[in-house]
Write a protein that holds these residues in place. Structure first.
Motif, PDB file in Angstrom:
ATOM      1  N   ASN A   1      -0.553   0.350 -12.989  1.00  0.00           N
ATOM      2  CA  ASN A   1      -1.405   1.160 -13.858  1.00  0.00           C
ATOM      3  C   ASN A   1      -0.998   1.076 -15.332  1.00  0.00           C
ATOM      4  OD1 ASN A   1      -3.279   2.321 -12.014  1.00  0.00           O
ATOM      5  ND2 ASN A   1      -1.672   3.672 -11.254  1.00  0.00           N
ATOM      6  N   LEU A   2       0.053   0.320 -15.631  1.00  0.00           N
ATOM      7  CA  LEU A   2       0.447   0.139 -17.026  1.00  0.00           C
ATOM      8  C   LEU A   2      -0.677  -0.543 -17.800  1.00  0.00           C
ATOM      9  CD1 LEU A   2       4.158  -1.080 -16.730  1.00  0.00           C
ATOM     10  CD2 LEU A   2       3.396   1.013 -17.859  1.00  0.00           C
TER      11      LEU A   2
ATOM     12  N   ASN B   1       0.606  -1.258  -6.072  1.00  0.00           N
ATOM     13  CA  ASN B   1      -0.238  -1.626  -4.936  1.00  0.00           C
ATOM     14  C   ASN B   1      -0.852  -3.017  -5.095  1.00  0.00           C
ATOM     15  OD1 ASN B   1       0.246   0.946  -3.957  1.00  0.00           O
ATOM     16  ND2 ASN B   1      -1.668   1.796  -4.698  1.00  0.00           N
ATOM     17  N   TYR B   2      -1.061  -3.442  -6.356  1.00  0.00           N
ATOM     18  CA  TYR B   2      -1.803  -4.672  -6.600  1.00  0.00           C
ATOM     19  C   TYR B   2      -1.012  -5.607  -7.512  1.00  0.00           C
ATOM     20  CZ  TYR B   2      -5.458  -1.586  -4.873  1.00  0.00           C
ATOM     21  OH  TYR B   2      -6.182  -0.695  -4.116  1.00  0.00           O
ATOM     22  N   GLN B   3      -0.588  -6.719  -6.970  1.00  0.00           N
ATOM     23  CA  GLN B   3       0.182  -7.695  -7.732  1.00  0.00           C
ATOM     24  C   GLN B   3      -0.639  -8.281  -8.874  1.00  0.00           C
ATOM     25  OE1 GLN B   3       1.727 -10.840  -5.275  1.00  0.00           O
ATOM     26  NE2 GLN B   3       2.473 -12.057  -7.004  1.00  0.00           N
TER      27      GLN B   3
ATOM     28  N   PRO C   1       0.822  -1.215   0.000  1.00  0.00           N
ATOM     29  CA  PRO C   1       0.000   0.000   0.000  1.00  0.00           C
ATOM     30  C   PRO C   1       0.853   1.261   0.000  1.00  0.00           C
ATOM     31  CG  PRO C   1       0.062  -0.984   2.188  1.00  0.00           C
ATOM     32  CD  PRO C   1       0.749  -1.956   1.280  1.00  0.00           C
ATOM     33  N   ALA C   2       0.196   2.385  -0.217  1.00  0.00           N
ATOM     34  CA  ALA C   2       0.900   3.672  -0.237  1.00  0.00           C
ATOM     35  C   ALA C   2       1.572   3.934   1.103  1.00  0.00           C
ATOM     36  CB  ALA C   2      -0.092   4.798  -0.550  1.00  0.00           C
ATOM     37  N   GLY C   3       2.749   4.553   1.037  1.00  0.00           N
ATOM     38  CA  GLY C   3       3.446   4.946   2.254  1.00  0.00           C
ATOM     39  C   GLY C   3       4.086   3.818   3.028  1.00  0.00           C
ATOM     40  N   SER C   4       4.298   2.670   2.369  1.00  0.00           N
ATOM     41  CA  SER C   4       4.884   1.525   3.068  1.00  0.00           C
ATOM     42  C   SER C   4       6.383   1.388   2.836  1.00  0.00           C
ATOM     43  CB  SER C   4       4.173   0.227   2.660  1.00  0.00           C
ATOM     44  OG  SER C   4       4.231   0.035   1.249  1.00  0.00           O
TER      45      SER C   4
END
Length: 337
Positions: free
Chosen positions: A124-125, A150-152, A54-57
């Protein structure tokens, strides 16, 4: 307090950047990840990397620290050997065939064995860009990729299979709180225990967000709970709790008045209200589990309807009515007082 005078000019320092780890040894609470990355440095080689979390990890901080340490072995500043891209802005096949392929074609220098391409938000690619990226990964031996997302599941399997996977979970509340107090002390900012807890609760494991809130609140003097909620334009939990309590105790008009004050008078969005009500429902043990589940299900439906353009006040007023009906079914309503 968020301002520092540097080189004779007054400018704003971003604390999230100022306190970002510079080397792998500076990274906290990521021992297993740091150990694996240091192993690559000792071997003098890197595989392609996939950082998920996640963001900020700490994903971007980790790869930049790795680049610093790896290229530092060759007496080199890492920046000329690294291309950083944000795939949320540059996510089409054009950037893959253009900037990425051009950088991969360029020769290495300074005795380093390969260059490094960092693609943040790589999940997001686009689907046509990812196969093109896979072909570049296969073709060029003098470039390594670090894909961050964020998402594998949004990364195609042929790319995943070519990468060493690292998962970055959210930081624990204790880690976030300790870092907030450390930075506050370094910056000469006075913060109360309530202020630390408010920042920790609001950041939800996102260390970058926590530091940004701290810096924003530092301009208002002593940081306490009310200061934190003021700078992020959010209401304190007890204000939402009063509204929920009023509804459960059967006072719909009072609850609706509090709702209107939060939505109209305070400018809170319907989505923010849903999030805070959601949290409060878990903090009210007097609500029997069967009723809590029904309320959470209804709240989820409201959240969806808001994304479809439904009116905040109408949807949330309907939920308050549901709370009134729920409260009337629960024996011993005085428990909510």
């Amino acid at each position: 307090m968020g301002l520092r005078r540097l080189e004779g000019e007054e400018r704003l320092e971003i604390w999230a950047e100022k306190y970002r780890p510079k080397t792998l040894d500076d990274i906290v609470n990521r021992e297993s990840i740091v150990r694996r990355l240091k192993g690559f440095i000792r071997e003098g080689n890197l595989p392609h990397l996939l950082f998920i979390g996640p963001a900020g990890s700490g994903k971007t901080a980790a790869i930049l620290a790795l680049a610093h340490d790896f290229y530092g072995r060759y007496g080199e500043d890492y920046r000329p050997h690294v291309l950083e891209l944000n795939a949320s802005d540059e996510r089409g096949i054009g950037v893959i065939k253009g900037r990425v392929k051009s950088f991969a074609h360029a020769s290495t220098f300074g005795g380093v064995p390969f260059k490094l391409i960092i693609m943040d938000e790589a999940d997001n690619l686009t689907r046509d860009a990812q196969p093109a990226l896979r072909r570049i990964m296969e073709k060029f031996s003098t470039v390594r990729f670090c894909l961050i997302g964020n998402y594998q599941s949004k990364i195609i399997e042929p790319i995943q299979s070519r990468c060493a996977l690292f998962f970055f979970p959210p930081y624990g509340d204790d880690v976030v709180a300790a870092r907030v107090m450390y930075i506050a002390e370094r910056e000469g900012v006075e913060i109360t225990d309530g202020g630390v807890k408010a920042i920790t609760d609001l950041s939800r494991g996102d260390l970058r967000k926590a530091i940004n809130i701290l810096q924003a609140a530092s301009t208002l003097g002593i940081i306490d709970e009310s200061t934190v909620y003021e700078v992020i334009s959010r209401v304190q939990p007890d204000e939402v709790r009063k509204m929920v309590m009023a509804a459960l105790n059967g006072d719909f008009l009072k609850a609706r008045g509090l709702l209107r004050d939060l939505l109209i008078g305070r400018g809170l969005s319907g989505f923010d209200m849903v999030k805070q009500i959601y949290k409060e429902l878990f903090n009210m043990p007097a609500i029997p589990e069967e009723y809590r589940l029904e309320l959470l299900s209804e709240l989820g439906d409201i959240d969806y309807r808001l994304t479809q353009g439904a009116t905040d006040e109408v949807q949330l007023s309907a939920f308050l009515a549901r709370l009134v009906l729920t409260g009337s079914k629960i024996i011993g309503r005085s428990e909510f007082l």
